[in-house]
Design an enzyme around this catalytic site. Sequence first.
Site, PDB file in Angstrom:
ATOM      1  N   ASP A 290      69.760  90.840 -37.185  1.00 36.99           N
ATOM      2  CA  ASP A 290      70.417  90.426 -38.420  1.00 36.99           C
ATOM      3  C   ASP A 290      71.319  89.233 -38.071  1.00 36.99           C
ATOM      4  O   ASP A 290      71.498  88.879 -36.904  1.00 36.99           O
ATOM      5  CB  ASP A 290      71.186  91.588 -39.061  1.00 36.99           C
ATOM      6  CG  ASP A 290      71.380  91.364 -40.561  1.00 36.99           C
ATOM      7  OD1 ASP A 290      71.290  90.203 -41.013  1.00 36.99           O
ATOM      8  OD2 ASP A 290      71.638  92.338 -41.288  1.00 36.99           O
TER       9      ASP A 290
HETATM   10  C1  NOJ Z   1      72.441  89.517 -43.548  1.00 38.73           C
HETATM   11  C2  NOJ Z   1      71.848  90.691 -44.254  1.00 38.73           C
HETATM   12  O1  NOJ Z   1      72.345  91.885 -43.698  1.00 38.73           O
HETATM   13  C3  NOJ Z   1      70.336  90.738 -44.209  1.00 38.73           C
HETATM   14  O2  NOJ Z   1      69.899  91.771 -45.054  1.00 38.73           O
HETATM   15  C4  NOJ Z   1      69.760  89.414 -44.609  1.00 38.73           C
HETATM   16  O3  NOJ Z   1      68.359  89.480 -44.608  1.00 38.73           O
HETATM   17  C5  NOJ Z   1      70.252  88.357 -43.654  1.00 38.73           C
HETATM   18  N1  NOJ Z   1      71.709  88.284 -43.730  1.00 38.73           N
HETATM   19  C6  NOJ Z   1      69.656  86.978 -43.941  1.00 38.73           C
HETATM   20  O4  NOJ Z   1      70.165  86.460 -45.104  1.00 38.73           O
END
Ligand code: NOJ
Length: 708
Positions: A290
Site C-alpha cells: 500500500d
Molecule cells: C491507499 C489505500 O489504502 C489503498 O486502498 C489505495 O489503493 C492506495 N492508497 C492507492 O491510492
Amino acid sequence: MKKMYVLLSVIFLLSPIWGQKKNLLTDEKIEKRISALMQTMTLEEKIGQLNQIPADNGATGPTGPKILSGGNKKMLSSGLCGSMLNLFGAQPTREAQEIAVNGSRLHIPLLFGYDVIHGYKTIFPIPLAEAASWDVDLIEKNARIAAKEASSAGIHWTFAPMVDVARDARWGRVMEGAGEDPYLGSLIAQARVKGFQENLSNASDILACAKHYVAYGAAIGGRDYNGVDISERTLYEVYLPPFKAAADAGVATFMSAFNELNGIPASANAFTIRQILKKNWKFQGFVVSDWNSIGDLIPHGIAENRAAAANAGITAGVDMDMCSFIYIEELAKQVRSGIVKEYLIDDACRRILRMKFKLGLFEDPYKYCSMQRENADIFTPENRAAALDAAHKSIVLLKNEKQTLPITNDKKTIAVIGPLADDKEDMIGNWSAIGEPQSAVSLLEGLRNKISDKSTLIYAKGCNINDQDSSLFKNAVQVASRADFVILALGESKGMTGENCSRADIGLPGMQLELAKVIVKTGKPVIVVFMNGRPLAIPWFASNVPAIVEGWLLGTEAGNALADVLFGSVNPSGKLPVSFPYAIGQVPIYYNFKSTGRPFSPNQAWTTSYLDVPNEALYPFGFGLSYTKFCYGDIQLSSKTLGMHGEIKASIEVKNEGNFDGDEVVQLYIRDVVARISRPVKELKHFKKYILKKENQRLWTLQLLLKI
Ligand code: NOJ
C-alpha cells in the site's frame, strides 16, 4: 460421521465457489520471454520494475492535476520505474508510455494503476451498497463496465476489489468492501475479479488487486491503520477466505496492508505473503505494497531505517513498492553487499513482467491509450442504465409499518427535508475515480422526475450534515406542516467513510437526529431515507418513524433509483451485508458470533447480555423487507446428517402472498452444534435470489444442495 444440522428456512443450489480460472500465468512462452529479457537487465533495471511512482508525487492527491514532472520523466526514461499510479486519460498515459518505451534502454512498458473502486466515470453504488444486492452476476457485470471505462482511458490496473471483512462499523473503510460475512464476501470478491479481468488479453480488461492483505478490517477500536490482534483461527476462517477466493479466481495482484497483524506489519509479513499466498495458494501474480507501507515499517517499529524497511519488504515477498521510493534507493546496495539475495529481486521482477506480458503490453504498449475509445466508451446511456439497475437492487427497506410505502402518486404535497435531500456531491461516495458529482441525480431531482402533475414537492434543507446549527429547523417545520407527508433524507457525507474516516460515534452526525425529532413532532407521517457508507446506530428511528429506507450512497443514479423504490415502480430487494447495531457499544457486532457457555436466556440470570441494549443487532445481516409478503414453508432435507464431503438436498416452498412481484434472497445457514472447536451460532453457506411473481400467490419449490 459428524452431525451437522441445517438450521434455517432456506434453500438453493450449491455451485462450487472456488471455481478455478484457467491459469494463464504458466504460459511457457511468456516465461521464456521473461527469462530472455531479464538476462539483459541490469540490477538497477530489475529493481526499477519494482518501483511504482505517483503521477503527481503525491502532492495533490489522486484527484489533483496529473503532471509528468521532470523527475518522473527522468525516472521513466532511465528504466527505473515499473508502474505509475494516478495517471489516467488516453493522452497522458500515451505520453508517459512513450517516454518509457522509446526513451529507456530496454523499452519495457509501464503499468498504469488507479483506484477504480465502484466505477470510473459512471459511478455505481459504493461497494458495501452493491453487496446488499446479493447479486453476484450484477456485481461482476458492473466491474466489467468499470474496467471497460477505465481501460479506455489508459488504465491497466485497478486497486480493487477491496475484500476486507469488516465487523466494526466505526472503521470508515467498511464502505469499500462487501460487509461482514466471509462467504458472501468470497463470492463477491470472485465476481469482481472476474468482472475486471475476464480475459486479460482484451484491451477492455484490467488487472485487479485484492486488498488489503490481510485483516486490515480488524483494526483495534475501528480506527484506521491501527494494529490487529486476532487468532490464527479467526484469520483463516474470517479474514482470509475472500482473499483465497480472489486468488482462485485468478486475481493478478494483491496489495499488502498498512496494519500490523499480531505484531508483524502486513507489508513485512512473510507468513501471510510468502507462506500462505505464494507457497500454499500458489499465487503467480505480484504483491504491491500500500502507499508507503514499506516506509511505514519504520514508525511501526520493526525497521530502524529505510534500508532495513526495504529489506523487510522484499524478504516478506512484497514485489512492488508503492510510492515510498525505498526499493529504488536501497535495494541495489544491499544486493551488492550480499544482505539481500538477488533471487528475491529476480522473482519480484519476473512476477511484474509476467503481468505486462499477459496484458499484451510488449506487443502493443499503447493498446489502452486510444482517444477514440476514450470518447466512445465512457459514461454511456447503457452504463448509466446499469448504474440505475444496481442502485435499485442495493436499496434495503428496513421498516414499513402499515404499508406506508410505496407512495401512491396522486394529489399529494410531499415535503422533502434534510441535508442530503438536494445533494449530488455525496451521492457518488468516496473513491469515486473521475465521477462528476454534478452528473449525479439527487433525491430531489429523482422525485421531480418521478411525480405526476397532481403532486407537489416542497423542500427544506433543515440542517447541515455535520455541525451544531439548528437555525434552519424552523423553516423545515413550516415546510413539513404544509405537506401530506415528509421524506426525510439523512446520513453521512461521502467524506465520512473511506480511508482514515473512522468515527467513534456511529449515530447520525450533527443535528440530524434533533431535526428528525422536530419533524416527527409535527405529526406528519415521516419516511426516512438514510444515505450513508457504514451501518449507523439508529434505534430512535426504528421506534419513531413508520418507514425507513437504507439508501447508502448509490452513485450516479442515486435519486432516480430512490424515487423508483419510494413510488413502488421498483420493489426493494436488498438485504443487509452488515449488521446495524442499536448502539456503538455493541461493535464489533456480527451475526456469526459464538454461543458462549452462557447463551442469553431472558429468564435466567448470569447469561450473556448487556444491561442496556439487546445482544442482537437492530437490523441484522441478511435482513431486508419487500413490498410483497414472502411466506416460507418447512424445510425438507434429504438427510439429517452431513459428512465431511457429503451433501444434503434441501427444499422449501416460498410463497409470494402479497400484491407485488418481488425478488427474494433465499438464504441457507447452518450450525454445527457439537464440534471439537466451538462454531458460530449461524454460518451462511448458500443463497440465491429468486424472482417471485405475485401471480395467484404462487408457490415456488426451491431446491439446493448443501455441501461441506
Ligand atoms: C491507499 C489505500 O489504502 C489503498 O486502498 C489505495 O489503493 C492506495 N492508497 C492507492 O491510492
